[in-house]
Design an enzyme around this catalytic site. Structure first.
Site, PDB file in Angstrom:
ATOM      1  N   GLY A 197     -56.540 -19.146   3.977  1.00 25.65           N
ATOM      2  CA  GLY A 197     -55.273 -19.831   3.432  1.00 25.65           C
ATOM      3  C   GLY A 197     -55.068 -21.003   3.731  1.00 25.65           C
ATOM      4  O   GLY A 197     -54.484 -21.947   3.072  1.00 25.65           O
ATOM      5  N   THR A 198     -55.695 -21.738   4.854  1.00 21.35           N
ATOM      6  CA  THR A 198     -55.368 -22.851   5.332  1.00 21.35           C
ATOM      7  C   THR A 198     -56.307 -23.809   4.403  1.00 21.35           C
ATOM      8  O   THR A 198     -55.753 -25.074   3.943  1.00 21.35           O
ATOM      9  CB  THR A 198     -56.143 -23.139   6.747  1.00 21.35           C
ATOM     10  OG1 THR A 198     -55.317 -22.348   7.574  1.00 21.35           O
ATOM     11  CG2 THR A 198     -56.036 -24.338   7.265  1.00 21.35           C
ATOM     12  N   ASN A 209     -44.192 -16.697   7.774  1.00 23.70           N
ATOM     13  CA  ASN A 209     -44.939 -15.784   8.566  1.00 23.70           C
ATOM     14  C   ASN A 209     -44.242 -15.267   9.940  1.00 23.70           C
ATOM     15  O   ASN A 209     -44.668 -14.234  10.649  1.00 23.70           O
ATOM     16  CB  ASN A 209     -46.233 -16.371   8.983  1.00 23.70           C
ATOM     17  CG  ASN A 209     -46.175 -17.662   9.258  1.00 23.70           C
ATOM     18  OD1 ASN A 209     -45.500 -18.930   8.613  1.00 23.70           O
ATOM     19  ND2 ASN A 209     -46.445 -18.344  10.436  1.00 23.70           N
ATOM     20  N   GLN A 214     -48.538 -14.700   3.152  1.00 25.03           N
ATOM     21  CA  GLN A 214     -47.827 -13.425   3.569  1.00 25.03           C
ATOM     22  C   GLN A 214     -47.228 -12.520   2.312  1.00 25.03           C
ATOM     23  O   GLN A 214     -46.682 -11.415   2.883  1.00 25.03           O
ATOM     24  CB  GLN A 214     -46.709 -13.791   4.415  1.00 25.03           C
ATOM     25  CG  GLN A 214     -47.016 -14.544   5.789  1.00 25.03           C
ATOM     26  CD  GLN A 214     -47.816 -13.570   6.790  1.00 25.03           C
ATOM     27  OE1 GLN A 214     -47.592 -12.227   6.753  1.00 25.03           O
ATOM     28  NE2 GLN A 214     -48.808 -14.160   7.696  1.00 25.03           N
ATOM     29  N   SER A 246     -54.813 -15.350   1.149  1.00 24.70           N
ATOM     30  CA  SER A 246     -55.682 -15.283   2.212  1.00 24.70           C
ATOM     31  C   SER A 246     -56.211 -13.802   2.410  1.00 24.70           C
ATOM     32  O   SER A 246     -55.257 -12.944   2.675  1.00 24.70           O
ATOM     33  CB  SER A 246     -55.469 -15.901   3.406  1.00 24.70           C
ATOM     34  OG  SER A 246     -56.326 -15.579   4.510  1.00 24.70           O
ATOM     35  N   GLY A 247     -57.553 -13.491   2.299  1.00 23.18           N
ATOM     36  CA  GLY A 247     -57.877 -12.168   2.316  1.00 23.18           C
ATOM     37  C   GLY A 247     -57.413 -11.087   3.443  1.00 23.18           C
ATOM     38  O   GLY A 247     -57.227 -10.087   3.279  1.00 23.18           O
ATOM     39  N   HIS A 248     -57.394 -12.066   4.661  1.00 23.83           N
ATOM     40  CA  HIS A 248     -57.422 -11.142   5.784  1.00 23.83           C
ATOM     41  C   HIS A 248     -56.018 -10.677   6.299  1.00 23.83           C
ATOM     42  O   HIS A 248     -55.848  -9.782   6.927  1.00 23.83           O
ATOM     43  CB  HIS A 248     -58.056 -11.807   7.097  1.00 23.83           C
ATOM     44  CG  HIS A 248     -57.122 -12.994   7.588  1.00 23.83           C
ATOM     45  ND1 HIS A 248     -56.455 -12.947   8.539  1.00 23.83           N
ATOM     46  CD2 HIS A 248     -56.997 -14.230   7.238  1.00 23.83           C
ATOM     47  CE1 HIS A 248     -55.818 -14.218   8.979  1.00 23.83           C
ATOM     48  NE2 HIS A 248     -56.498 -15.049   7.875  1.00 23.83           N
ATOM     49  N   THR A 280     -71.573 -23.083  -1.500  1.00 17.73           N
ATOM     50  CA  THR A 280     -71.790 -21.614  -2.060  1.00 17.73           C
ATOM     51  C   THR A 280     -70.876 -20.678  -1.788  1.00 17.73           C
ATOM     52  O   THR A 280     -70.262 -20.517  -0.752  1.00 17.73           O
ATOM     53  CB  THR A 280     -73.253 -21.155  -1.123  1.00 17.73           C
ATOM     54  OG1 THR A 280     -74.238 -22.215  -1.412  1.00 17.73           O
ATOM     55  CG2 THR A 280     -73.872 -19.683  -1.877  1.00 17.73           C
ATOM     56  N   CYS A 313     -50.758 -17.740  14.785  1.00 18.77           N
ATOM     57  CA  CYS A 313     -51.444 -18.786  14.336  1.00 18.77           C
ATOM     58  C   CYS A 313     -51.033 -20.035  15.379  1.00 18.77           C
ATOM     59  O   CYS A 313     -51.613 -21.045  15.567  1.00 18.77           O
ATOM     60  CB  CYS A 313     -51.403 -19.234  12.867  1.00 18.77           C
ATOM     61  SG  CYS A 313     -51.767 -17.993  11.827  1.00 18.77           S
TER      62      CYS A 313
HETATM   63  N1  PLP Z   1     -49.799 -19.696   5.703  1.00 15.58           N
HETATM   64  C1  PLP Z   1     -49.398 -18.661   6.090  1.00 15.58           C
HETATM   65  C2  PLP Z   1     -47.760 -18.335   5.591  1.00 15.58           C
HETATM   66  C3  PLP Z   1     -50.027 -17.911   7.093  1.00 15.58           C
HETATM   67  O1  PLP Z   1     -49.286 -16.841   7.617  1.00 15.58           O
HETATM   68  C4  PLP Z   1     -51.160 -18.159   7.546  1.00 15.58           C
HETATM   69  C5  PLP Z   1     -52.010 -17.506   8.610  1.00 15.58           C
HETATM   70  O2  PLP Z   1     -51.285 -16.928   9.386  1.00 15.58           O
HETATM   71  C6  PLP Z   1     -51.941 -19.389   6.936  1.00 15.58           C
HETATM   72  C7  PLP Z   1     -51.241 -20.104   5.823  1.00 15.58           C
HETATM   73  C8  PLP Z   1     -53.342 -19.432   7.130  1.00 15.58           C
HETATM   74  O3  PLP Z   1     -54.121 -18.640   6.616  1.00 15.58           O
HETATM   75  P1  PLP Z   1     -55.685 -18.367   7.074  1.00 15.58           P
HETATM   76  O4  PLP Z   1     -55.542 -17.686   8.626  1.00 15.58           O
HETATM   77  O5  PLP Z   1     -56.292 -17.519   5.967  1.00 15.58           O
HETATM   78  O6  PLP Z   1     -56.262 -19.756   7.275  1.00 15.58           O
END
Ligand code: PLP
Length: 394
Positions: free
Chosen positions: A75-76, A155, A183, A203-205, A241, A329
């Site tokens: 996601g970042t 989040n 989220q 973001s997959g996780h 890749t 985070c």
């Molecule tokens: N944006 C939001 C709202 C999030 O909650 C998070 C992770 O907690 C991220 C971005 C970052 O995602 P990633 O951990 O996949 O980099």
């Protein structure tokens, strides 16, 4: 999916375990179908076909064309690509981004660096519930605005922003709108036309795929340049890749959470509601943080006056319950959460926040267990370090 079978995992906003069906779908791409999608031999082309099928599936779920989906590492990275890529491509003196004070650090810290590089970033405020007022976004627009980036759902406190309304304003001014929807999958509708967004990060996780894979939707015609240079992958938008197993997993996981969403979002909202009501009934001097109704179905964030959230998280952990204080985070960063500060909670109150986020595997027994142990934990922590308790805000 529960990372530890003996404990109750209530930290799905931080990350999720991998759904066994997702694991099964991705496994061949870690072994037999090991090709590089850029290779022209059969194994490479099998990987290429799988990646393109995954792209089509993600596109269909968000209501996009397949070539509007760019796979990333998280996601970042998706957020960085949206912000940096738009500024790199902007012309005519457009050097300003409008965002909010409650964004994830993926946006806030990127904004800070961009400011040091000479760009202008405006952080619109939020109200007591963590909600952005679309009028504040409209008021911040100037001839220099290159992008508006407002998160879909927060989040920490789960507040869902009025994205479609902000999208209407962005369109009226011809400014692209990005939303950090990390989220949202499994809880909210992701249709990019209904949301009126031009870019959307996931973001997959956060939805039962593994860590290390994300995606950015980019509407056709959006002016954007690559933020990372190298090979021609992802139509030159994201060199490197492809994470083939991760991409297969992300697509499979998104299909699964999206098909379960109608029933799961109702079930998870009921669990969260029960958790909130049970805790607030049993614990004095506590209140819900975030919006009471416009919030993610799986998020409960309670502020306990007179204590520090980390202490609660540690005590819950000893009781076999995984929770979070503020956002995982942001953990390790010093000081008060920017989200709590932006919502107007004073530093002392903001530090007393505990986030409990339910997921697919949680049951009502899990919730009753938390309701039975947490009041005793709060009471004993308050006895350990007594501070005068003010009047609760709710
Ligand atoms: N944006 C939001 C709202 C999030 O909650 C998070 C992770 O907690 C991220 C971005 C970052 O995602 P990633 O951990 O996949 O980099």
């Amino acid at each position: 999916m529960n990372p530890s079978q003996d404990s109750i995992y209530l930290d799905h906003a931080a990350t999720t375990g991998v759904d066994p069906r997702v694991l099964e779908a991705m496994l061949p791409f870690l072994s037999s179908v090991c090709g590089n999608p850029s290779s022209i031999h059969g194994t490479g082309q099998a990987a290429r076909r799988a990646v393109e099928n995954a792209r089509a599936s993600v596109a269909e779920i968000v209501g996009a064309y397949p070539n509007e989906i760019v796979f990333t590492s998280c996601g970042t990275e998706s957020d960085n690509l949206a912000l940096r890529g738009t500024l790199y491509a902007a012309s005519g003196g457009r050097k300003q981004i409008i965002t909010s004070q409650v964004e994830h650090h993926a946006i806030l810290n990127t904004g800070e660096q961009l400011e040091r590089m000479g760009y202008e970033v405006v952080y619109v405020p939020v109200d007591y519930y963590g909600m952005v007022n679309p009028d504040d976004v409209a008021a911040a627009i100037t001839a220099r605005t290159a992008l508006i980036s407002i998160m879909y759902a927060n989040n920490e406190v789960g507040t869902v922003q009025p994205i479609a309304e902000i999208g209407r304003i962005a369109r009226a001014h011809g400014i692209p709108l990005h939303t950090d929807a990390v989220q949202a999958p499994g809880g909210l509708d992701l249709n990019v036309d209904d949301l009126r967004v031009d870019m959307l990060s996931i973001s997959g996780h956060k939805f039962y795929a593994p860590k290390g894979v994300g995606a950015l939707y980019i509407r056709r015609g959006t002016a954007i340049a690559a933020a990372q240079t190298g090979g021609a992958q992802e139509r030159h938008m994201r060199a490197g890749t492809e994470n083939v197993p991760g991409i297969i997993a992300l697509a499979k996981a998104l299909e699964l959470v999206e098909s379960a969403r109608p029933s799961e979002s109702v079930r998870q909202r009921a669990l969260s509601q029960r958790l909130q009501e049970g805790l607030l009934a049993a614990i004095p001097h506590a209140f819900l943080a975030g919006h009471p109704s416009e919030r993610l179905p799986n998020n409960t964030n309670i502020v306990f006056e007179g204590i520090v959230g980390e202490a609660v998280v540690a005590r819950l952990d000893l009781a076999g319950i995984a929770s979070s204080s503020g956002s995982a985070c942001a953990a390790g960063e010093e000081g008060e959460s920017p989200v709590m500060r932006a919502m107007g909670l004073d530093e002392r109150l903001g530090q007393g926040s505990v986030r409990l986020t339910v997921g697919l595997e949680n049951t009502s027994e899990d919730i009753e267990q938390v309701i039975s142990v947490l009041p005793g934990i709060i009471e004993s922590l308050r006895e350990l370090s007594p501070v005068p308790l003010g009047k609760s805000r709710i």
